[in-house]
Scaffold this motif. Structure first.
Motif, PDB file in Angstrom:
ATOM      1  N   TYR A 208      36.933  36.414  48.027  1.00 25.57           N
ATOM      2  CA  TYR A 208      37.559  37.584  47.426  1.00 25.57           C
ATOM      3  C   TYR A 208      36.577  38.501  46.717  1.00 25.57           C
ATOM      4  CZ  TYR A 208      42.227  35.772  48.375  1.00 25.57           C
ATOM      5  OH  TYR A 208      43.359  35.332  48.988  1.00 25.57           O
ATOM      6  N   ASN A 209      36.997  39.758  46.619  1.00 22.76           N
ATOM      7  CA  ASN A 209      36.225  40.799  45.967  1.00 22.76           C
ATOM      8  C   ASN A 209      36.707  40.992  44.530  1.00 22.76           C
ATOM      9  OD1 ASN A 209      36.154  43.995  45.344  1.00 22.76           O
ATOM     10  ND2 ASN A 209      34.377  43.402  46.552  1.00 22.76           N
ATOM     11  N   ALA A 210      35.827  41.494  43.674  1.00 21.43           N
ATOM     12  CA  ALA A 210      36.138  41.674  42.257  1.00 21.43           C
ATOM     13  C   ALA A 210      37.236  42.708  42.018  1.00 21.43           C
ATOM     14  CB  ALA A 210      34.881  42.084  41.504  1.00 21.43           C
ATOM     15  N   PHE A 211      37.449  43.649  42.953  1.00 16.26           N
ATOM     16  CA  PHE A 211      38.412  44.722  42.702  1.00 16.26           C
ATOM     17  C   PHE A 211      39.835  44.182  42.519  1.00 16.26           C
ATOM     18  CE2 PHE A 211      35.120  47.620  43.236  1.00 16.26           C
ATOM     19  CZ  PHE A 211      35.561  48.923  43.080  1.00 16.26           C
ATOM     20  N   TYR A 212      40.161  43.078  43.161  1.00 11.90           N
ATOM     21  CA  TYR A 212      41.487  42.484  42.973  1.00 11.90           C
ATOM     22  C   TYR A 212      41.681  42.097  41.506  1.00 11.90           C
ATOM     23  CZ  TYR A 212      45.219  39.018  42.995  1.00 11.90           C
ATOM     24  OH  TYR A 212      46.361  38.305  42.703  1.00 11.90           O
ATOM     25  N   TYR A 213      40.666  41.501  40.897  1.00 11.06           N
ATOM     26  CA  TYR A 213      40.761  41.018  39.517  1.00 11.06           C
ATOM     27  C   TYR A 213      40.595  42.153  38.512  1.00 11.06           C
ATOM     28  CZ  TYR A 213      40.551  36.613  41.914  1.00 11.06           C
ATOM     29  OH  TYR A 213      40.836  35.581  42.763  1.00 11.06           O
ATOM     30  N   LEU A 214      39.749  43.132  38.829  1.00 11.39           N
ATOM     31  CA  LEU A 214      39.639  44.314  37.970  1.00 11.39           C
ATOM     32  C   LEU A 214      40.968  45.063  37.923  1.00 11.39           C
ATOM     33  CD1 LEU A 214      36.135  45.601  39.141  1.00 11.39           C
ATOM     34  CD2 LEU A 214      36.684  44.742  36.853  1.00 11.39           C
ATOM     35  N   ASN A 215      41.661  45.078  39.042  1.00  8.48           N
ATOM     36  CA  ASN A 215      42.952  45.761  39.101  1.00  8.48           C
ATOM     37  C   ASN A 215      44.009  45.008  38.294  1.00  8.48           C
ATOM     38  OD1 ASN A 215      44.790  47.807  40.294  1.00  8.48           O
ATOM     39  ND2 ASN A 215      45.700  46.026  41.295  1.00  8.48           N
TER      40      ASN A 215
END
Length: 545
Positions: A512-519
């Motif tokens: 997974y990419n960090a953008f999922y968690y930043l969102n």
């Protein structure tokens, strides 16, 4: 956030030994990272060998120019000013410039660099700054052109950016069109669930992407946005201004190429004799250098005193290659075996943050460091995490699942099947098996007896038996499907656990990419990760969010 230490079985016994049983592999490395006096010894070496590296003033000017453009935080400029001073050391780590920063472990590597630098500075009472080395010279576009996110409807989705040429061009030289950045923004908008952070996150991405002409530039800006406030310096290995400074180092690599080749080959033989698998290719005649010919990056080999690529599209004598180096330094780059030598020749490296696979292949470079007249730095394992959100944690508790039940696909599948079997109050599997066995026990003797009436009846009876068994199996499968559907909610819970913890059968941090968690958690998510106590051994930890 609750934190639980959960070591993972290592797929790299060499890295495992270096971290936990150093004496077994010390002849492949230089420093035991677990001993403070070894870090102090490395500082002493850096002081003694400062003249062997690039001029600090020229180096920091290149770093200032690059970071002013892509990572202009005041804390970064303070780090570069500190690096300019004699004696300042660095903790460095690197990665290819992946789309949207790539998989989560890139984020963890950056954090590990920052934490390790802070820890070393405090414990050694010596100035240490963090540096992220972007491997922009790498040419494998297929490795960096995509990333994965968990969509709003809990599906694993891939985002991919197109490449408009099939040439093996260094990533830092591949131009990305504005419409391609826009397409990524649109996909993000469609995939990410609506949260209070989504609009700001997308706006930030659009702004940074609009100012970027390559994947490396966008990557540098994103890393700067996330970590610039911690003073993390960003550098691109393909920066043409840096490459000009590196000419003397490449010159030595060309002149000492045979010696370096033998060092790599010798280390490879020792590793193989010790029962370790080689984690990088070591070839007879390998020059371990790349040359960009007509826009395409080609690995060089030596054949009868000539440096050439596999297909012979370009060839140079040693003198011609040196002349080409001075005329066009931007055409030269390292491979995985010479990059460590370059890194240590460019920067005053106290320690380098690596993944387990990287620690394993660095073992091949120990003798080359010696041949080059330098020392391998302290190798520092990057931190490793799995994040488990509240919903997934509740599902794990509901079905009595521990970490060891969910940390690989097979064990989780076994637990799911065991749970589903418990829901089978009619014991369908056993009853269908009994019926099938009883039927065959009664029918097979009859078929044999029918053969005494007419021989052809045996074949007909066998076919008839198989059709009946097929129908029993058909009903069994339909019954099991119906059982599964009646427990659909539970199965979805198991699927959510799998998609969150081990997506596509891999560790979460490798998918997974960090953008999922930043969102989901906002920019403060990075601060929470930064606040987790540092573990120099990099032991895997579970973060219950």
């Amino acid at each position: 956030m609750n934190i639980e230490q959960q070591p993972l079985p290592s797929s790299q016994p060499l890295a495992e030994a270096m971290i936990h049983h150093y004496s077994k592999v010390e002849h492949f490395y230089e420093y035991d990272l677990t001993r403070r006096e070894e870090w102090a010894r490395r500082i002493d070496w850096l002081k003694q060998s400062d003249g062997r590296r690039l001029d600090r003033i020229k180096l920091t000017q290149v770093l200032k120019d690059f970071n002013r453009e892509h990572n202009p935080h005041e804390a970064v400029m303070a780090s570069i000013d500190l690096l300019e001073q004699e004696g300042t050391a660095v903790i460095v780590g690197g990665q290819q410039s992946g789309l949207l920063t790539g998989p989560l472990f890139v984020i963890y590597k950056a954090l590990s660099i920052i934490k390790a630098a802070k820890e070393a500075q405090e414990k050694l009472s010596h100035p240490v700054v963090p540096v992220f080395w972007i491997a922009g010279e790498d040419h494998d576009w297929d490795e960096v052109d995509h990333t994965y996110l968990l969509s709003a409807d809990q599906q694993i989705k891939r985002i991919r950016i197109a490449k408009r040429s099939e040439q093996r061009t260094p990533v830092s030289q591949v131009k990305v069109m504005q419409e391609d950045w826009g397409q990524i923004a649109d996909e993000l908008d469609n995939l990410l669930q609506n949260t209070e952070f989504k609009s700001g996150l997308l706006d930030a991405y659009r702004t940074l992407a609009s100012q970027s002409g390559t994947l490396t530039e966008c990557f540098a800006k994103l890393i700067g946005t996330l970590f610039g406030r911690f003073g993390l310096i960003v550098m691109d290995s393909a920066d043409p201004h840096l490459r000009k400074l590196e000419v003397p180092v490449f010159e030595r690599m060309i002149k000492q190429n045979d010696e370096l080749e033998q060092a790599y080959l010798s280390a490879g033989k020792e590793l193989a004799a010790g029962g370790f698998s080689l984690q990088a290719d070591v070839h007879e005649g390998g020059a371990n250098l790349f040359y960009v010919h007509e826009g395409e990056r080609k690995l060089l080999f030596k054949q009868k005193g000539v440096f050439t690529d596999r297909k012979g599209t370009c060839s140079f004598s040693a003198d011609e290659l040196l002349a080409e180096l001075h005329a066009h330094p931007e055409r030269f780059s390292n491979n995985v075996l010479t990059r460590p030598l370059m890194q240590d020749s460019v920067l005053p490296v106290l320690g380098t943050v690596l993944g387990a696979g990287e620690i394993a292949y660095w073992a091949l470079t120990g003798k080359a460091f010696q041949a080059f007249g330098i020392q391998m730095p302290v190798l520092v394992p990057r931190e490793s995490f799995t994040m488990i959100d509240g919903a997934v944690q509740r599902n794990m508790e509901k079905y009595g699942l521990e970490w060891n039940d969910v940390n690989n696909k097979d064990s989780l599948s076994d637990k799911r099947e065991a749970w589903l079997k418990e829901q089978d109050h009619l014991h369908l599997e056993e009853r269908f098996a009994e019926i099938k066995s009883s039927f065959e026990a009664m029918y097979n003797p009859l078929i044999e007896q029918l053969g005494t009436v007419q021989a052809g009846l045996i074949k007909l009876g066998g076919a008839n038996r198989d059709k009946i068994i097929e129908q029993i199996e058909y009903l069994r499968n339909k019954s099991m499907d119906a059982l599964a559907k009646s427990n659909d909610s539970g199965i979805r819970h198991f699927e959510r656990i799998e998609q969150s913890v081990i997506p596509m059968g891999r560790l979460q941090e490798r998918t997974y990419n960090a953008f999922y968690y930043l969102n989901r958690y906002g920019w403060s998510w990075i601060d929470e990760l930064a606040g987790i106590p540092y573990d120099v051994t990099g032991t895997h930890r579970i973060l219950y969010l």
